[in-house]
Scaffold this motif. Structure first.
Motif, mmCIF file in Angstrom:
data_model
loop_
_atom_site.group_PDB
_atom_site.id
_atom_site.type_symbol
_atom_site.label_atom_id
_atom_site.label_comp_id
_atom_site.label_asym_id
_atom_site.label_seq_id
_atom_site.Cartn_x
_atom_site.Cartn_y
_atom_site.Cartn_z
ATOM 1 N N TRP A 143 0.830 -1.203 0.000
ATOM 2 C CA TRP A 143 0.000 0.000 0.000
ATOM 3 C C TRP A 143 0.864 1.253 0.000
ATOM 4 O O TRP A 143 0.539 2.248 -0.651
ATOM 5 C CB TRP A 143 -0.925 -0.021 1.208
ATOM 6 N N GLN A 144 1.985 1.206 0.736
ATOM 7 C CA GLN A 144 2.893 2.347 0.757
ATOM 8 C C GLN A 144 3.503 2.602 -0.616
ATOM 9 O O GLN A 144 3.774 3.745 -0.979
ATOM 10 C CB GLN A 144 4.000 2.114 1.789
ATOM 11 N N ASP A 145 3.732 1.552 -1.389
ATOM 12 C CA ASP A 145 4.268 1.715 -2.749
ATOM 13 C C ASP A 145 3.344 2.573 -3.600
ATOM 14 O O ASP A 145 3.791 3.445 -4.349
ATOM 15 C CB ASP A 145 4.442 0.348 -3.413
ATOM 16 N N ILE A 146 2.048 2.317 -3.488
ATOM 17 C CA ILE A 146 1.070 3.083 -4.275
ATOM 18 C C ILE A 146 0.994 4.518 -3.780
ATOM 19 O O ILE A 146 0.970 5.467 -4.577
ATOM 20 C CB ILE A 146 -0.313 2.408 -4.203
ATOM 21 N N LYS A 147 0.974 4.699 -2.476
ATOM 22 C CA LYS A 147 0.905 6.052 -1.917
ATOM 23 C C LYS A 147 2.148 6.857 -2.284
ATOM 24 O O LYS A 147 2.061 8.055 -2.570
ATOM 25 C CB LYS A 147 0.745 5.975 -0.396
ATOM 26 N N GLN A 148 3.305 6.197 -2.282
ATOM 27 C CA GLN A 148 4.550 6.881 -2.617
ATOM 28 C C GLN A 148 4.573 7.303 -4.080
ATOM 29 O O GLN A 148 5.048 8.387 -4.425
ATOM 30 C CB GLN A 148 5.739 5.958 -2.316
ATOM 31 N N ARG A 149 4.035 6.455 -4.964
ATOM 32 C CA ARG A 149 4.035 6.767 -6.392
ATOM 33 C C ARG A 149 3.174 7.981 -6.696
ATOM 34 O O ARG A 149 3.485 8.754 -7.609
ATOM 35 C CB ARG A 149 3.533 5.554 -7.187
ATOM 36 N N TYR A 150 2.090 8.155 -5.958
ATOM 37 C CA TYR A 150 1.166 9.271 -6.229
ATOM 38 C C TYR A 150 1.152 10.278 -5.084
ATOM 39 O O TYR A 150 0.128 10.887 -4.796
ATOM 40 C CB TYR A 150 -0.240 8.718 -6.485
ATOM 41 N N ARG A 151 2.301 10.432 -4.431
ATOM 42 C CA ARG A 151 2.424 11.391 -3.335
ATOM 43 C C ARG A 151 2.181 12.811 -3.847
ATOM 44 O O ARG A 151 2.628 13.177 -4.933
ATOM 45 C CB ARG A 151 3.818 11.276 -2.726
ATOM 46 N N VAL B 153 -3.611 14.999 -6.117
ATOM 47 C CA VAL B 153 -4.972 15.200 -5.608
ATOM 48 C C VAL B 153 -5.797 13.934 -5.763
ATOM 49 O O VAL B 153 -6.482 13.488 -4.831
ATOM 50 C CB VAL B 153 -5.654 16.370 -6.344
ATOM 51 N N LEU B 154 -5.746 13.316 -6.925
ATOM 52 C CA LEU B 154 -6.545 12.124 -7.194
ATOM 53 C C LEU B 154 -5.860 10.845 -6.733
ATOM 54 O O LEU B 154 -6.515 9.801 -6.640
ATOM 55 C CB LEU B 154 -6.871 12.027 -8.686
ATOM 56 N N GLY B 155 -4.567 10.906 -6.473
ATOM 57 C CA GLY B 155 -3.857 9.747 -5.961
ATOM 58 C C GLY B 155 -3.903 8.562 -6.914
ATOM 59 O O GLY B 155 -3.750 8.704 -8.130
ATOM 60 N N PRO B 156 -4.163 7.357 -6.355
ATOM 61 C CA PRO B 156 -4.155 6.140 -7.187
ATOM 62 C C PRO B 156 -5.206 6.133 -8.295
ATOM 63 O O PRO B 156 -5.119 5.298 -9.200
ATOM 64 C CB PRO B 156 -4.443 5.028 -6.162
ATOM 65 N N PHE B 157 -6.181 7.015 -8.218
ATOM 66 C CA PHE B 157 -7.210 7.023 -9.253
ATOM 67 C C PHE B 157 -6.669 7.526 -10.596
ATOM 68 O O PHE B 157 -7.353 7.436 -11.617
ATOM 69 C CB PHE B 157 -8.411 7.856 -8.817
ATOM 70 N N TRP B 158 -5.433 8.052 -10.599
ATOM 71 C CA TRP B 158 -4.799 8.371 -11.872
ATOM 72 C C TRP B 158 -4.570 7.097 -12.684
ATOM 73 O O TRP B 158 -4.518 7.134 -13.914
ATOM 74 C CB TRP B 158 -3.473 9.102 -11.646
ATOM 75 N N ILE B 159 -4.419 5.977 -11.983
ATOM 76 C CA ILE B 159 -4.292 4.690 -12.671
ATOM 77 C C ILE B 159 -5.547 4.424 -13.481
ATOM 78 O O ILE B 159 -5.505 4.046 -14.653
ATOM 79 C CB ILE B 159 -4.093 3.553 -11.652
ATOM 80 N N THR B 160 -6.690 4.658 -12.836
ATOM 81 C CA THR B 160 -7.986 4.423 -13.485
ATOM 82 C C THR B 160 -8.198 5.369 -14.655
ATOM 83 O O THR B 160 -8.645 4.957 -15.733
ATOM 84 C CB THR B 160 -9.117 4.597 -12.460
ATOM 85 N N ILE B 161 -7.869 6.641 -14.448
ATOM 86 C CA ILE B 161 -8.066 7.640 -15.503
ATOM 87 C C ILE B 161 -7.198 7.323 -16.716
ATOM 88 O O ILE B 161 -7.669 7.360 -17.861
ATOM 89 C CB ILE B 161 -7.750 9.048 -14.966
ATOM 90 N N ALA B 162 -5.915 6.996 -16.478
ATOM 91 C CA ALA B 162 -5.007 6.698 -17.586
ATOM 92 C C ALA B 162 -5.464 5.473 -18.365
ATOM 93 O O ALA B 162 -5.476 5.472 -19.603
ATOM 94 C CB ALA B 162 -3.593 6.475 -17.043
#
Length: 288
Positions: free
Chosen positions: A43-51, A54-63
Protein backbone atom coordinates in the motif's frame (compact mmCIF):
# COMPACT_ATOMS: atom_id res chain seq x y z
CA UNK A 1 49.13 -46.00 25.13
CA UNK A 2 46.16 -43.66 24.72
CA UNK A 3 42.80 -45.02 23.61
CA UNK A 4 41.65 -44.12 20.08
CA UNK A 5 39.33 -41.13 19.84
CA UNK A 6 35.67 -42.14 19.48
CA UNK A 7 34.23 -41.75 16.01
CA UNK A 8 31.68 -38.99 15.57
CA UNK A 9 28.36 -40.40 14.50
CA UNK A 10 27.19 -39.25 11.09
CA UNK A 11 23.81 -38.27 12.50
CA UNK A 12 25.47 -35.88 14.96
CA UNK A 13 26.91 -33.72 12.19
CA UNK A 14 24.96 -30.54 11.45
CA UNK A 15 23.05 -30.72 8.19
CA UNK A 16 22.12 -27.54 6.31
CA UNK A 17 18.57 -27.30 5.00
CA UNK A 18 19.21 -24.20 2.90
CA UNK A 19 18.75 -26.21 -0.30
CA UNK A 20 15.86 -28.49 0.60
CA UNK A 21 12.22 -28.50 -0.44
CA UNK A 22 11.33 -28.23 3.24
CA UNK A 23 13.12 -24.87 3.42
CA UNK A 24 11.50 -23.71 0.19
CA UNK A 25 7.99 -24.38 1.50
CA UNK A 26 8.94 -22.87 4.85
CA UNK A 27 9.95 -19.66 3.08
CA UNK A 28 6.53 -19.45 1.41
CA UNK A 29 4.73 -20.10 4.71
CA UNK A 30 6.82 -17.60 6.64
CA UNK A 31 6.29 -14.96 3.97
CA UNK A 32 2.54 -15.52 4.08
CA UNK A 33 2.53 -15.26 7.87
CA UNK A 34 4.23 -11.85 7.61
CA UNK A 35 1.22 -10.45 5.76
CA UNK A 36 1.07 -7.31 7.90
CA UNK A 37 4.49 -6.38 6.53
CA UNK A 38 3.85 -6.93 2.81
CA UNK A 39 0.29 -5.59 2.95
CA UNK A 40 1.64 -2.38 4.45
CA UNK A 41 4.60 -2.14 2.08
CA UNK A 42 2.41 -2.76 -0.97
CA UNK A 43 0.00 0.00 0.00
CA UNK A 44 2.89 2.35 0.76
CA UNK A 45 4.27 1.72 -2.75
CA UNK A 46 1.07 3.08 -4.27
CA UNK A 47 0.90 6.05 -1.92
CA UNK A 48 4.55 6.88 -2.62
CA UNK A 49 4.03 6.77 -6.39
CA UNK A 50 1.17 9.27 -6.23
CA UNK A 51 2.42 11.39 -3.34
CA UNK A 52 1.11 14.98 -3.37
CA UNK A 53 -1.37 14.08 -6.09
CA UNK A 54 -4.97 15.20 -5.61
CA UNK A 55 -6.54 12.12 -7.19
CA UNK A 56 -3.86 9.75 -5.96
CA UNK A 57 -4.16 6.14 -7.19
CA UNK A 58 -7.21 7.02 -9.25
CA UNK A 59 -4.80 8.37 -11.87
CA UNK A 60 -4.29 4.69 -12.67
CA UNK A 61 -7.99 4.42 -13.49
CA UNK A 62 -8.07 7.64 -15.50
CA UNK A 63 -5.01 6.70 -17.59
CA UNK A 64 -6.35 3.21 -18.33
CA UNK A 65 -9.80 4.61 -19.14
CA UNK A 66 -8.41 7.15 -21.62
CA UNK A 67 -6.21 4.51 -23.24
CA UNK A 68 -9.10 2.05 -23.53
CA UNK A 69 -11.40 4.69 -25.02
CA UNK A 70 -8.87 5.78 -27.65
CA UNK A 71 -7.88 2.25 -28.68
CA UNK A 72 -11.46 0.99 -28.61
CA UNK A 73 -12.67 3.80 -30.87
CA UNK A 74 -9.75 3.40 -33.29
CA UNK A 75 -10.02 -0.36 -33.67
CA UNK A 76 -13.78 -0.15 -33.90
CA UNK A 77 -13.30 1.86 -37.09
CA UNK A 78 -10.35 -0.16 -38.42
CA UNK A 79 -12.00 -3.55 -37.89
CA UNK A 80 -15.49 -2.32 -38.70
CA UNK A 81 -16.82 -3.51 -35.35
CA UNK A 82 -19.66 -1.98 -33.29
CA UNK A 83 -18.30 0.30 -30.59
CA UNK A 84 -20.60 -1.42 -28.10
CA UNK A 85 -18.60 -4.63 -28.61
CA UNK A 86 -15.13 -3.29 -29.27
CA UNK A 87 -14.78 -0.84 -26.39
CA UNK A 88 -15.70 -3.32 -23.60
CA UNK A 89 -13.45 -5.90 -25.27
CA UNK A 90 -10.47 -3.53 -25.21
CA UNK A 91 -11.26 -2.23 -21.72
CA UNK A 92 -11.29 -5.62 -20.02
CA UNK A 93 -8.30 -6.68 -22.12
CA UNK A 94 -6.18 -3.75 -20.93
CA UNK A 95 -7.20 -4.27 -17.29
CA UNK A 96 -6.19 -7.92 -17.34
CA UNK A 97 -3.09 -7.28 -19.43
CA UNK A 98 -1.88 -4.78 -16.84
CA UNK A 99 -1.65 -7.58 -14.28
CA UNK A 100 0.01 -9.98 -16.71
CA UNK A 101 2.57 -7.41 -17.86
CA UNK A 102 3.48 -6.34 -14.34
CA UNK A 103 3.95 -9.96 -13.29
CA UNK A 104 6.59 -10.41 -15.99
CA UNK A 105 8.37 -7.05 -16.03
CA UNK A 106 8.23 -6.07 -12.36
CA UNK A 107 8.50 -9.69 -11.31
CA UNK A 108 11.90 -9.97 -12.99
CA UNK A 109 13.16 -7.07 -10.84
CA UNK A 110 11.38 -7.93 -7.60
CA UNK A 111 14.54 -8.88 -5.70
CA UNK A 112 16.84 -6.35 -7.35
CA UNK A 113 14.41 -3.53 -6.43
CA UNK A 114 14.38 -4.71 -2.80
CA UNK A 115 18.13 -5.08 -2.40
CA UNK A 116 18.25 -2.96 0.75
CA UNK A 117 15.45 -4.84 2.51
CA UNK A 118 16.83 -8.25 1.54
CA UNK A 119 20.24 -7.43 3.02
CA UNK A 120 19.00 -5.66 6.15
CA UNK A 121 15.57 -7.08 7.00
CA UNK A 122 15.48 -10.67 8.33
CA UNK A 123 12.39 -11.85 6.47
CA UNK A 124 11.40 -14.60 4.09
CA UNK A 125 12.33 -14.03 0.46
CA UNK A 126 8.72 -14.59 -0.58
CA UNK A 127 7.67 -11.45 1.32
CA UNK A 128 8.85 -9.36 -1.63
CA UNK A 129 6.87 -11.49 -4.06
CA UNK A 130 3.70 -11.17 -1.97
CA UNK A 131 4.28 -7.42 -1.77
CA UNK A 132 4.56 -7.11 -5.55
CA UNK A 133 1.47 -9.24 -6.24
CA UNK A 134 -0.55 -7.40 -3.59
CA UNK A 135 0.37 -4.07 -5.21
CA UNK A 136 -0.78 -5.33 -8.59
CA UNK A 137 -4.05 -6.56 -7.09
CA UNK A 138 -4.67 -3.03 -5.81
CA UNK A 139 -3.97 -1.62 -9.28
CA UNK A 140 -6.34 -4.19 -10.75
CA UNK A 141 -9.06 -3.23 -8.24
CA UNK A 142 -8.73 0.45 -9.16
CA UNK A 143 -9.05 -0.34 -12.85
CA UNK A 144 -12.18 -2.44 -12.26
CA UNK A 145 -14.00 0.85 -11.77
CA UNK A 146 -13.69 1.37 -15.54
CA UNK A 147 -15.31 -2.01 -16.14
CA UNK A 148 -18.20 -1.06 -13.87
CA UNK A 149 -18.76 2.15 -15.87
CA UNK A 150 -18.61 0.30 -19.19
CA UNK A 151 -20.81 -2.46 -17.77
CA UNK A 152 -23.73 -0.05 -17.37
CA UNK A 153 -22.90 2.47 -20.09
CA UNK A 154 -22.92 -0.19 -22.82
CA UNK A 155 -25.61 -2.40 -21.21
CA UNK A 156 -23.29 -5.38 -20.84
CA UNK A 157 -25.55 -6.55 -18.02
CA UNK A 158 -28.00 -7.70 -20.68
CA UNK A 159 -25.48 -10.22 -22.04
CA UNK A 160 -23.88 -11.36 -18.78
CA UNK A 161 -25.39 -14.37 -17.00
CA UNK A 162 -24.54 -16.49 -13.95
CA UNK A 163 -21.28 -17.68 -15.52
CA UNK A 164 -19.76 -14.33 -14.59
CA UNK A 165 -18.78 -15.98 -11.31
CA UNK A 166 -16.09 -17.87 -13.25
CA UNK A 167 -14.18 -14.60 -13.34
CA UNK A 168 -13.36 -15.14 -9.65
CA UNK A 169 -11.46 -18.46 -10.00
CA UNK A 170 -9.93 -17.07 -13.21
CA UNK A 171 -8.56 -14.11 -11.26
CA UNK A 172 -7.23 -16.46 -8.58
CA UNK A 173 -5.37 -18.38 -11.28
CA UNK A 174 -3.91 -15.11 -12.57
CA UNK A 175 -2.64 -14.27 -9.09
CA UNK A 176 -1.15 -17.74 -8.58
CA UNK A 177 0.66 -17.45 -11.91
CA UNK A 178 1.84 -13.94 -11.08
CA UNK A 179 3.46 -15.37 -7.95
CA UNK A 180 5.41 -18.18 -9.62
CA UNK A 181 6.41 -15.92 -12.51
CA UNK A 182 7.82 -13.38 -10.04
CA UNK A 183 9.70 -16.09 -8.15
CA UNK A 184 11.23 -17.76 -11.20
CA UNK A 185 12.00 -14.66 -13.26
CA UNK A 186 13.01 -12.73 -10.16
CA UNK A 187 15.60 -15.30 -9.10
CA UNK A 188 17.16 -15.83 -12.52
CA UNK A 189 17.05 -12.14 -13.48
CA UNK A 190 18.92 -11.38 -10.25
CA UNK A 191 21.66 -13.82 -11.25
CA UNK A 192 21.69 -12.93 -14.94
CA UNK A 193 20.94 -9.24 -15.42
CA UNK A 194 20.38 -9.60 -19.18
CA UNK A 195 17.12 -11.46 -18.54
CA UNK A 196 15.17 -8.35 -17.47
CA UNK A 197 15.61 -6.39 -20.76
CA UNK A 198 14.91 -9.58 -22.72
CA UNK A 199 11.64 -10.00 -20.83
CA UNK A 200 10.74 -6.36 -21.54
CA UNK A 201 11.08 -6.97 -25.27
CA UNK A 202 9.24 -10.28 -25.03
CA UNK A 203 6.33 -8.66 -23.18
CA UNK A 204 5.94 -6.05 -25.91
CA UNK A 205 5.87 -8.81 -28.51
CA UNK A 206 3.25 -10.73 -26.51
CA UNK A 207 1.10 -7.60 -26.25
CA UNK A 208 1.03 -7.31 -30.03
CA UNK A 209 0.29 -11.01 -30.55
CA UNK A 210 -2.32 -11.31 -27.80
CA UNK A 211 -5.82 -10.10 -28.80
CA UNK A 212 -5.95 -7.26 -26.30
CA UNK A 213 -6.76 -4.47 -28.77
CA UNK A 214 -8.15 -6.64 -31.53
CA UNK A 215 -10.62 -9.50 -31.51
CA UNK A 216 -10.34 -13.00 -32.94
CA UNK A 217 -14.10 -12.89 -33.41
CA UNK A 218 -13.76 -9.97 -35.84
CA UNK A 219 -11.25 -11.92 -37.93
CA UNK A 220 -13.27 -15.14 -37.85
CA UNK A 221 -16.35 -13.28 -39.11
CA UNK A 222 -14.44 -12.42 -42.29
CA UNK A 223 -14.23 -16.13 -43.14
CA UNK A 224 -11.78 -17.82 -45.52
CA UNK A 225 -8.05 -17.73 -44.90
CA UNK A 226 -8.37 -14.80 -42.50
CA UNK A 227 -10.51 -16.91 -40.15
CA UNK A 228 -8.01 -19.77 -40.33
CA UNK A 229 -5.08 -17.48 -39.59
CA UNK A 230 -6.89 -16.09 -36.55
CA UNK A 231 -6.41 -19.49 -34.90
CA UNK A 232 -2.66 -18.93 -34.86
CA UNK A 233 -3.22 -16.88 -31.71
CA UNK A 234 -3.90 -20.16 -29.88
CA UNK A 235 -0.14 -20.72 -29.60
CA UNK A 236 0.27 -17.51 -27.56
CA UNK A 237 0.04 -18.47 -23.85
CA UNK A 238 -1.17 -15.07 -22.67
CA UNK A 239 -4.24 -15.38 -24.91
CA UNK A 240 -5.61 -18.17 -22.71
CA UNK A 241 -4.95 -16.25 -19.48
CA UNK A 242 -6.74 -13.24 -20.92
CA UNK A 243 -9.67 -15.24 -22.22
CA UNK A 244 -10.62 -17.01 -18.98
CA UNK A 245 -11.17 -13.61 -17.35
CA UNK A 246 -12.57 -11.56 -20.22
CA UNK A 247 -15.13 -14.08 -21.49
CA UNK A 248 -17.19 -14.32 -18.26
CA UNK A 249 -16.97 -10.57 -17.61
CA UNK A 250 -18.42 -9.82 -21.06
CA UNK A 251 -20.92 -12.66 -21.13
CA UNK A 252 -19.17 -14.41 -24.02
CA UNK A 253 -18.97 -18.15 -24.65
CA UNK A 254 -16.31 -19.88 -22.59
CA UNK A 255 -14.21 -22.80 -23.77
CA UNK A 256 -12.87 -25.42 -21.40
CA UNK A 257 -9.54 -25.80 -23.18
CA UNK A 258 -8.52 -22.29 -22.08
CA UNK A 259 -8.88 -23.44 -18.47
CA UNK A 260 -6.97 -26.66 -19.12
CA UNK A 261 -4.04 -24.76 -20.63
CA UNK A 262 -3.94 -22.18 -17.84
CA UNK A 263 -4.20 -24.95 -15.24
CA UNK A 264 -1.27 -26.79 -16.83
CA UNK A 265 0.84 -23.61 -16.84
CA UNK A 266 -0.03 -23.04 -13.18
CA UNK A 267 1.03 -26.53 -12.08
CA UNK A 268 4.23 -26.64 -14.13
CA UNK A 269 5.12 -23.06 -13.20
CA UNK A 270 4.83 -23.74 -9.47
CA UNK A 271 6.93 -26.88 -9.79
CA UNK A 272 9.68 -24.79 -11.39
CA UNK A 273 9.23 -22.06 -8.75
CA UNK A 274 9.57 -24.50 -5.85
CA UNK A 275 12.68 -26.00 -7.43
CA UNK A 276 14.15 -22.51 -7.96
CA UNK A 277 13.48 -21.61 -4.31
CA UNK A 278 15.04 -24.87 -3.16
CA UNK A 279 18.17 -24.46 -5.28
CA UNK A 280 18.85 -20.73 -5.29
CA UNK A 281 16.89 -19.08 -2.45
CA UNK A 282 19.96 -18.80 -0.21
CA UNK A 283 22.04 -17.23 -2.98
CA UNK A 284 19.73 -14.32 -3.82
CA UNK A 285 21.08 -12.04 -1.01
CA UNK A 286 24.59 -12.47 -2.48
CA UNK A 287 23.44 -11.89 -6.06
CA UNK A 288 21.62 -8.63 -5.36
Amino acid sequence: MSAPAPEVEQSALPVSDSQTYRRAFKDLREGLSQRELWLSLGWQDIKQRYRRSVLGPFWITIATGIQASAIGLLYSVLLDQPLREQLPHVTVGLIVWGLIQASIIEGSEVFIANEGLIKQLPSALSVHVYRLVWRQILFFAHNLLIYVIVFFAFSIWRDVHWTIIFAIPAFVLLVLNAMWVSIVFGIFATRYRDIAPILNSMTLMLFVLTPVMWSTKALENQGGQVADRARIVEIVPTFHFLEIVRAPLLGEDQHAYHWYIVGAFTVVGWIVAIFALKKYRARVPYWV
